[in-house]
Each structure stands twice: as structure tokens, then as C-alpha cells.
Design a protein around this motif. Structure first.
Motif, PDB file in Angstrom:
ATOM      1  N   HIS A  53     -48.192 -77.457 -35.564  1.00 24.77           N
ATOM      2  CA  HIS A  53     -46.611 -77.524 -35.359  1.00 24.77           C
ATOM      3  C   HIS A  53     -45.676 -78.248 -34.502  1.00 24.77           C
ATOM      4  O   HIS A  53     -45.743 -79.413 -33.792  1.00 24.77           O
ATOM      5  N   PRO A  54     -44.043 -77.763 -34.912  1.00 24.18           N
ATOM      6  CA  PRO A  54     -43.043 -78.468 -34.264  1.00 24.18           C
ATOM      7  C   PRO A  54     -43.196 -78.724 -32.992  1.00 24.18           C
ATOM      8  O   PRO A  54     -43.464 -77.556 -31.952  1.00 24.18           O
ATOM      9  N   GLY A  55     -42.949 -79.898 -32.272  1.00 26.36           N
ATOM     10  CA  GLY A  55     -42.970 -80.335 -30.773  1.00 26.36           C
ATOM     11  C   GLY A  55     -43.877 -79.584 -29.498  1.00 26.36           C
ATOM     12  O   GLY A  55     -44.156 -79.933 -28.852  1.00 26.36           O
ATOM     13  N   LEU A  56     -45.218 -79.983 -30.466  1.00 26.07           N
ATOM     14  CA  LEU A  56     -46.263 -79.311 -29.500  1.00 26.07           C
ATOM     15  C   LEU A  56     -47.795 -80.060 -29.565  1.00 26.07           C
ATOM     16  O   LEU A  56     -48.287 -80.723 -30.185  1.00 26.07           O
ATOM     17  N   PRO A  57     -47.994 -80.887 -28.265  1.00 27.15           N
ATOM     18  CA  PRO A  57     -48.015 -81.775 -28.420  1.00 27.15           C
ATOM     19  C   PRO A  57     -49.794 -81.548 -28.490  1.00 27.15           C
ATOM     20  O   PRO A  57     -50.320 -80.297 -27.762  1.00 27.15           O
ATOM     21  N   GLU A  58     -50.859 -82.080 -29.484  1.00 31.10           N
ATOM     22  CA  GLU A  58     -52.318 -81.423 -29.437  1.00 31.10           C
ATOM     23  C   GLU A  58     -53.055 -83.004 -29.413  1.00 31.10           C
ATOM     24  O   GLU A  58     -52.628 -83.989 -30.031  1.00 31.10           O
ATOM     25  N   ARG A  59     -54.260 -82.598 -28.959  1.00 35.24           N
ATOM     26  CA  ARG A  59     -55.275 -83.569 -28.468  1.00 35.24           C
ATOM     27  C   ARG A  59     -55.759 -83.670 -30.036  1.00 35.24           C
ATOM     28  O   ARG A  59     -57.223 -82.590 -30.500  1.00 35.24           O
ATOM     29  N   MET A  60     -56.400 -84.683 -30.317  1.00 35.62           N
ATOM     30  CA  MET A  60     -57.107 -85.101 -32.117  1.00 35.62           C
ATOM     31  C   MET A  60     -57.741 -85.880 -31.810  1.00 35.62           C
ATOM     32  O   MET A  60     -57.908 -87.080 -31.232  1.00 35.62           O
ATOM     33  N   ALA A  61     -58.696 -85.555 -32.892  1.00 36.54           N
ATOM     34  CA  ALA A  61     -59.921 -86.767 -32.690  1.00 36.54           C
ATOM     35  C   ALA A  61     -59.517 -87.349 -34.090  1.00 36.54           C
ATOM     36  O   ALA A  61     -60.521 -85.853 -35.169  1.00 36.54           O
ATOM     37  N   TYR A  62     -59.972 -88.231 -34.497  1.00 28.47           N
ATOM     38  CA  TYR A  62     -59.460 -88.925 -36.128  1.00 28.47           C
ATOM     39  C   TYR A  62     -61.422 -89.931 -35.515  1.00 28.47           C
ATOM     40  O   TYR A  62     -61.639 -90.581 -35.199  1.00 28.47           O
ATOM     41  N   ILE A  63     -62.017 -89.483 -37.037  1.00 30.37           N
ATOM     42  CA  ILE A  63     -63.788 -89.592 -36.821  1.00 30.37           C
ATOM     43  C   ILE A  63     -64.110 -90.929 -37.873  1.00 30.37           C
ATOM     44  O   ILE A  63     -63.754 -89.739 -39.054  1.00 30.37           O
ATOM     45  N   TRP A  64     -63.778 -91.909 -38.322  1.00 31.13           N
ATOM     46  CA  TRP A  64     -64.359 -92.494 -38.620  1.00 31.13           C
ATOM     47  C   TRP A  64     -66.333 -92.786 -38.720  1.00 31.13           C
ATOM     48  O   TRP A  64     -66.703 -93.274 -38.187  1.00 31.13           O
ATOM     49  N   GLN A  65     -67.082 -92.280 -40.325  1.00 31.97           N
ATOM     50  CA  GLN A  65     -68.668 -92.455 -40.156  1.00 31.97           C
ATOM     51  C   GLN A  65     -68.598 -94.265 -40.405  1.00 31.97           C
ATOM     52  O   GLN A  65     -67.673 -94.670 -41.683  1.00 31.97           O
ATOM     53  N   LEU A  66     -69.729 -94.861 -39.512  1.00 33.19           N
ATOM     54  CA  LEU A  66     -70.263 -96.006 -39.779  1.00 33.19           C
ATOM     55  C   LEU A  66     -70.592 -96.422 -41.107  1.00 33.19           C
ATOM     56  O   LEU A  66     -71.485 -94.761 -41.552  1.00 33.19           O
ATOM     57  N   GLN A  67     -70.732 -97.741 -41.591  1.00 38.44           N
ATOM     58  CA  GLN A  67     -71.638 -97.415 -43.068  1.00 38.44           C
ATOM     59  C   GLN A  67     -73.054 -97.899 -42.187  1.00 38.44           C
ATOM     60  O   GLN A  67     -73.301 -98.356 -40.993  1.00 38.44           O
ATOM     61  N   ASP A  68     -74.150 -97.472 -44.172  1.00 36.89           N
ATOM     62  CA  ASP A  68     -75.607 -96.758 -41.897  1.00 36.89           C
ATOM     63  C   ASP A  68     -76.249 -98.887 -42.021  1.00 36.89           C
ATOM     64  O   ASP A  68     -75.475 -99.695 -42.910  1.00 36.89           O
ATOM     65  N   GLY A  69     -76.817 -98.067 -41.636  1.00 37.01           N
ATOM     66  CA  GLY A  69     -76.853 -99.446 -40.059  1.00 37.01           C
ATOM     67  C   GLY A  69     -75.999-100.548 -39.656  1.00 37.01           C
ATOM     68  O   GLY A  69     -76.243-101.492 -38.672  1.00 37.01           O
ATOM     69  N   ALA A  70     -74.748 -99.987 -39.749  1.00 34.42           N
ATOM     70  CA  ALA A  70     -73.519-100.738 -38.680  1.00 34.42           C
ATOM     71  C   ALA A  70     -73.654-100.498 -37.777  1.00 34.42           C
ATOM     72  O   ALA A  70     -73.860 -99.166 -37.474  1.00 34.42           O
ATOM     73  N   ALA A  71     -73.967-101.708 -36.712  1.00 32.42           N
ATOM     74  CA  ALA A  71     -73.541-101.314 -35.159  1.00 32.42           C
ATOM     75  C   ALA A  71     -71.936-101.148 -34.742  1.00 32.42           C
ATOM     76  O   ALA A  71     -70.996-101.731 -35.555  1.00 32.42           O
ATOM     77  N   PRO A  72     -71.401-100.429 -33.755  1.00 32.86           N
ATOM     78  CA  PRO A  72     -70.459-100.144 -33.638  1.00 32.86           C
ATOM     79  C   PRO A  72     -69.126-101.344 -33.018  1.00 32.86           C
ATOM     80  O   PRO A  72     -70.033-102.020 -32.139  1.00 32.86           O
ATOM     81  N   PRO A  73     -68.460-101.408 -33.277  1.00 37.18           N
ATOM     82  CA  PRO A  73     -67.699-102.677 -32.632  1.00 37.18           C
ATOM     83  C   PRO A  73     -67.444-102.427 -31.629  1.00 37.18           C
ATOM     84  O   PRO A  73     -67.191-102.023 -30.459  1.00 37.18           O
ATOM     85  N   ALA A  74     -66.866-104.011 -30.717  1.00 36.01           N
ATOM     86  CA  ALA A  74     -66.996-103.342 -29.173  1.00 36.01           C
ATOM     87  C   ALA A  74     -65.284-103.444 -28.978  1.00 36.01           C
ATOM     88  O   ALA A  74     -64.897-102.482 -27.970  1.00 36.01           O
ATOM     89  N   SER A  75     -64.829-103.256 -30.303  1.00 37.70           N
ATOM     90  CA  SER A  75     -62.806-102.784 -30.203  1.00 37.70           C
ATOM     91  C   SER A  75     -62.807-102.615 -31.161  1.00 37.70           C
ATOM     92  O   SER A  75     -64.028-102.336 -32.375  1.00 37.70           O
TER      93      SER A  75
END
Length: 197
Positions: free
Chosen positions: A129-151
Motif C-alpha cells: 500500500h502507498p506510503g507504508l514501509p514493509e519488510r520483504m524477502a526476495y528468495i532466489w533458488q540456487l541451481q542444484d548442487g551450487a554453493a552459496p556465494p560469499a556476496s
């Protein structure tokens, strides 16, 4: 008659050679003239304006599980998560936020859009809604077997408001364009401390 045909053939050849030369010159000019300045690097702790949105990145982390903020990940799948405070700057509720952040990671398929959830109640893809700050999570699924990057490296996209678009004559947000890049360290889970200014 034969003279006219020869004259026409000569004209077509000259025109064809001229066109080919013009195309070649344009290609060379484009190759040398289209130097793009690198995008500015944005401060991770700052508030960033993208036209429709004010964004404040909070934290990035790697996580795994089958129900992260209600996102149906496959069991054992790892994901990269960015938590961000978002404020809708427009006059009406919208969920036009899927392309405002683009992940630049080899471990994420660029054609895959992220899951986006409201952190306070795990609602997927809500209208904000307009003017109301909300905390959101963007979630990207990693490819199978991929290790998470440092950044986590991101490109931020801004749209421009037009009172009338060229196709329908209606108001809206158009012409998405990158405004800068953002790089955040990736923590190990949702308990990672927020980024402080």
C-alpha cells in the motif's frame, strides 16, 4: 531497350553498394561509439529510490528448507535471500516489484524470477500500500548442487512515470533502466544482523 535495362542494372548496383557501405559505416561507428559508462555502485545501507519504490537493503543470507517464508522450495534446496524494506511511492497499491532487483549470480538462472514474501506473515507476492514501509524477502533458488556465494550482487532497475503511454494513452510506470549495482555480504541464515549505516 537494352540500354535502359543496363542503366537500371547499373543504378541498382550503385544503390546496393551504397547501402552496404552505409551499413558497414554504421556498424563501425556503433562498435566504437557505443561505450557505456559502468553503472554506479550503490551504498548497501542507504535508501535507494527506483521510481515506484524506496528500498533499504537490510541483509542477505543463504538458507535451506522446504518452507522458507512460505516459499515451496524442494527439500535440500539452497536459496539466496535478500531482506529489504520497501515503500510504495505511488498513489495506489501495487505488486510491481518483481524486476526492481535483478541478481547477477552465476548460481541463479537469470530467466528465473525470485519468490517475494512479506516477512511478517509469509504472504507471497502481496500488494503493498502507498506510503507504508514493509519488510520483504526476495528468495532466489540456487541451481542444484551450487554453493552459496560469499556476496550477493544485484542490479537495481528504475521505471519512469508517464501520464500517457504511447500505446493506450494511459498513465503508468514505463521504460525500465538500470540505475546501479549493489553488493551485500551473504550470511549463513535469517539471524544475520541487519546492515547498519
Amino acid at each position: 531497350m537494352l540500354e535502359n535495362a543496363g542503366s537500371r542494372l547499373k543504378t541498382w548496383l550503385v544503390a546496393g553498394v551504397g547501402t552496404a557501405a552505409a551499413i558497414a559505416v554504421a556498424a563501425v561507428m556503433g562498435a566504437f561509439g557505443a561505450r557505456h559508462e559502468p553503472l554506479p555502485v550503490l551504498a548497501p545501507a542507504s535508501q535507494i529510490e527506483t521510481g515506484e519504490w524506496l528500498l533499504r537493503p537490510l541483509k542477505a543470507y543463504a538458507a535451506e528448507g522446504d518452507n522458507l517464508y512460505g516459499v515451496p522450495l524442494k527439500p535440500g534446496t539452497k536459496a539466496l535471500v535478500l531482506e529489504v524494506e520497501m515503500t510504495n511511492r505511488t498513489a495506489k497499491s501495487t505488486k510491481d516489484y518483481f524486476d526492481v532487483l535483478q541478481a547477477n549470480q552465476a548460481t541463479i538462472d537469470p530467466a528465473t524470477k525470485p519468490f517475494i514474501a512479506l516477512t511478517r506473515d509469509s504472504t507471497l507476492s502481496p500488494e503493498l500500500h502507498p506510503g507504508l514501509p514493509e519488510r520483504m524477502a526476495y528468495i532466489w533458488q540456487l541451481q542444484d548442487g551450487a554453493a552459496p556465494p560469499a556476496s550477493l550482487e544485484l542490479t537495481l532497475i528504475r521505471k519512469t512515470y508517464k501520464q500517457r503511454d504511447n500505446l493506450y494513452g494511459l498513465p503508468g510506470w514505463f521504460n525500465p533502466a538500470p540505475i546501479g549495482t549493489l553488493k551485500l555480504p551473504v550470511g549463513s541464515g535469517p539471524d544475520t544482523a541487519d546492515i547498519q549505516p
